[in-house]
Design an enzyme around this catalytic site. Structure first.
Site, PDB file in Angstrom:
ATOM      1  N   GLU A  57      38.362  36.916  44.149  1.00 56.34           N
ATOM      2  CA  GLU A  57      39.740  37.106  43.719  1.00 56.34           C
ATOM      3  C   GLU A  57      39.894  37.278  42.205  1.00 56.34           C
ATOM      4  O   GLU A  57      39.287  36.542  41.420  1.00 56.34           O
ATOM      5  CB  GLU A  57      40.576  35.912  44.173  1.00 56.34           C
ATOM      6  CG  GLU A  57      42.069  36.066  43.935  1.00 56.34           C
ATOM      7  CD  GLU A  57      42.869  35.168  44.819  1.00 56.34           C
ATOM      8  OE1 GLU A  57      43.313  35.621  45.894  1.00 56.34           O
ATOM      9  OE2 GLU A  57      43.047  33.977  44.467  1.00 56.34           O
ATOM     10  N   LYS A  59      42.320  36.550  39.573  1.00 53.56           N
ATOM     11  CA  LYS A  59      43.447  35.611  39.443  1.00 53.56           C
ATOM     12  C   LYS A  59      43.478  35.066  38.021  1.00 53.56           C
ATOM     13  O   LYS A  59      42.618  34.292  37.625  1.00 53.56           O
ATOM     14  CB  LYS A  59      43.262  34.474  40.459  1.00 53.56           C
ATOM     15  CG  LYS A  59      44.316  33.397  40.434  1.00 53.56           C
ATOM     16  CD  LYS A  59      43.994  32.366  41.508  1.00 53.56           C
ATOM     17  CE  LYS A  59      44.994  31.253  41.567  1.00 53.56           C
ATOM     18  NZ  LYS A  59      44.660  30.266  42.642  1.00 53.56           N
ATOM     19  N   LYS A 120      47.726  40.549  47.151  1.00 48.68           N
ATOM     20  CA  LYS A 120      48.111  39.158  47.365  1.00 48.68           C
ATOM     21  C   LYS A 120      49.388  38.852  46.591  1.00 48.68           C
ATOM     22  O   LYS A 120      49.399  38.839  45.362  1.00 48.68           O
ATOM     23  CB  LYS A 120      46.985  38.217  46.941  1.00 48.68           C
ATOM     24  CG  LYS A 120      47.188  36.799  47.437  1.00 48.68           C
ATOM     25  CD  LYS A 120      45.972  35.941  47.157  1.00 48.68           C
ATOM     26  CE  LYS A 120      46.177  34.538  47.698  1.00 48.68           C
ATOM     27  NZ  LYS A 120      45.073  33.646  47.325  1.00 48.68           N
ATOM     28  N   GLU A 169      48.330  34.345  56.887  1.00 51.03           N
ATOM     29  CA  GLU A 169      47.901  33.044  56.362  1.00 51.03           C
ATOM     30  C   GLU A 169      48.715  31.900  56.970  1.00 51.03           C
ATOM     31  O   GLU A 169      49.939  31.916  56.966  1.00 51.03           O
ATOM     32  CB  GLU A 169      48.063  33.044  54.843  1.00 51.03           C
ATOM     33  CG  GLU A 169      47.761  31.714  54.184  1.00 51.03           C
ATOM     34  CD  GLU A 169      47.975  31.772  52.680  1.00 51.03           C
ATOM     35  OE1 GLU A 169      47.232  32.533  52.022  1.00 51.03           O
ATOM     36  OE2 GLU A 169      48.882  31.091  52.187  1.00 51.03           O
ATOM     37  N   ASN A 189      44.706  28.604  54.798  1.00 54.38           N
ATOM     38  CA  ASN A 189      44.760  28.234  53.388  1.00 54.38           C
ATOM     39  C   ASN A 189      44.574  26.728  53.259  1.00 54.38           C
ATOM     40  O   ASN A 189      45.352  25.948  53.806  1.00 54.38           O
ATOM     41  CB  ASN A 189      46.097  28.656  52.772  1.00 54.38           C
ATOM     42  CG  ASN A 189      46.062  28.634  51.255  1.00 54.38           C
ATOM     43  OD1 ASN A 189      45.179  28.026  50.651  1.00 54.38           O
ATOM     44  ND2 ASN A 189      47.023  29.294  50.640  1.00 54.38           N
ATOM     45  N   GLU A 219      40.543  30.064  52.905  1.00 56.37           N
ATOM     46  CA  GLU A 219      41.060  30.396  51.572  1.00 56.37           C
ATOM     47  C   GLU A 219      41.260  29.131  50.730  1.00 56.37           C
ATOM     48  O   GLU A 219      41.758  28.121  51.228  1.00 56.37           O
ATOM     49  CB  GLU A 219      42.418  31.096  51.692  1.00 56.37           C
ATOM     50  CG  GLU A 219      42.470  32.255  52.663  1.00 56.37           C
ATOM     51  CD  GLU A 219      43.890  32.710  52.906  1.00 56.37           C
ATOM     52  OE1 GLU A 219      44.719  32.613  51.979  1.00 56.37           O
ATOM     53  OE2 GLU A 219      44.192  33.128  54.029  1.00 56.37           O
ATOM     54  N   SER A 220      40.880  29.216  49.483  1.00 53.89           N
ATOM     55  CA  SER A 220      41.174  28.199  48.458  1.00 53.89           C
ATOM     56  C   SER A 220      40.254  26.977  48.523  1.00 53.89           C
ATOM     57  O   SER A 220      39.852  26.521  49.597  1.00 53.89           O
ATOM     58  CB  SER A 220      42.622  27.705  48.545  1.00 53.89           C
ATOM     59  OG  SER A 220      43.543  28.759  48.450  1.00 53.89           O
TER      60      SER A 220
END
Length: 262
Positions: A57, A59, A120, A169, A189, A219-220
């Site tokens: 990603e 970000k 995103k 998500e 997530n 995710e994350s």
């Protein structure tokens, strides 16, 4: 931290209205209709073929951390991700809270990025889907926490109608009903979008509750190659990782080292 998601969605509604006034939805639709149609490669196919499944990603900022990498260039880092083994790339396009922009996807594509790109953002309106298509994304993110079931269904169908793949998500058991919509990709997530607390155990807990043949993405909060190996064992094929790489001086090299350690 207060429920930041409510604040973000409230702002997003105002932002979308402003964007519609500046560039009406019908105008974006006409532009797309006049374009030579080219369907970007989907993330689902890339993950099925990948040995690592890393969605790296781009970000620059987050509400919880502030600036992560303010000087990061979309013309450099996404291409470096591609060169260092990413299966796909995610680009934050929200400006107010994440320091992003639709132009970042365009710049990444112009730099030579050919692998799938996830747009995103906090999508609440079809207008944003058109923007994602024009930016050069192959996939869009729909967040269950931001949409009711029927809004999500409508946006999913609208995305497919203009050639966009959908990553749906979810982040807890209460949102798993959305899986009935049969998106292209099922994301879990590990970070609560309300409080921004993160717990990777969320992905482990919900893995068996998703459809057996689903392409699942965690995710994350993933910062250890061992975690990727463990998540693969319970059925995940994709791993969306941003801060772990973006905090480093050379995000592309950080990705390469991470993949080498898996």
């Amino acid at each position: 931290m207060a429920d930041i998601l409510e604040e973000i969605v409230a702002w997003k509604r105002r932002e979308v209205q402003i964007m519609k006034e500046m560039q009406p939805t019908k105008k974006l639709q006409r532009i797309i209709e006049e374009q030579t149609f080219y369907k970007r490669p989907p993330i689902a196919d890339a993950l099925r073929k990948s040995t690592t499944g890393i969605i790296a990603e781009f970000k620059r900022k987050s509400p919880s951390l502030g600036w992560i990498n303010e000087d990061a260039k979309p013309s450099d880092i996404p291409f470096a991700y591609q060169q260092n083994g990413a299966a796909a790339i995610s680009v934050l396009t929200d400006n107010r809270y994440f320091g992003g922009d639709d132009e970042y996807i365009k710049e990444a594509r112009m730099s030579g990025v050919r692998i799938p790109v996830l747009y995103k953002n906090f999508i609440i309106d079809e207008h944003q889907l058109l923007q994602a298509r024009l930016a050069g994304a192959s996939t869009v993110l729909l967040i269950a926490a931001c949409l009711n079931f029927y809004e999500c269904k409508r946006l999913l169908q609208a995305a497919h109608a203009i050639g966009l793949e959908v990553l749906l998500e979810m982040h807890d058991e209460d949102e798993l009903d959305y899986a009935e919509l049969e998106p292209d990709l099922y994301g879990i997530n590990n970070r609560s979008l309300g409080t921004f607390t993160t717990d990777v155990e969320t992905s482990f807990r919900l893995a068996d509750l998703l459809p057996i043949n689903a392409v699942k993405i965690s995710e994350s909060g993933i910062s250890n190659p061992d975690t990727v190996r463990q998540l693969r064992e319970v059925g995940y094929q994709g791993f969306l990782i941003g801060e772990t790489f973006m905090k480093q001086e050379d995000p592309g090299a950080a990705l390469a080292n991470f993949i080498a350690a898996i």
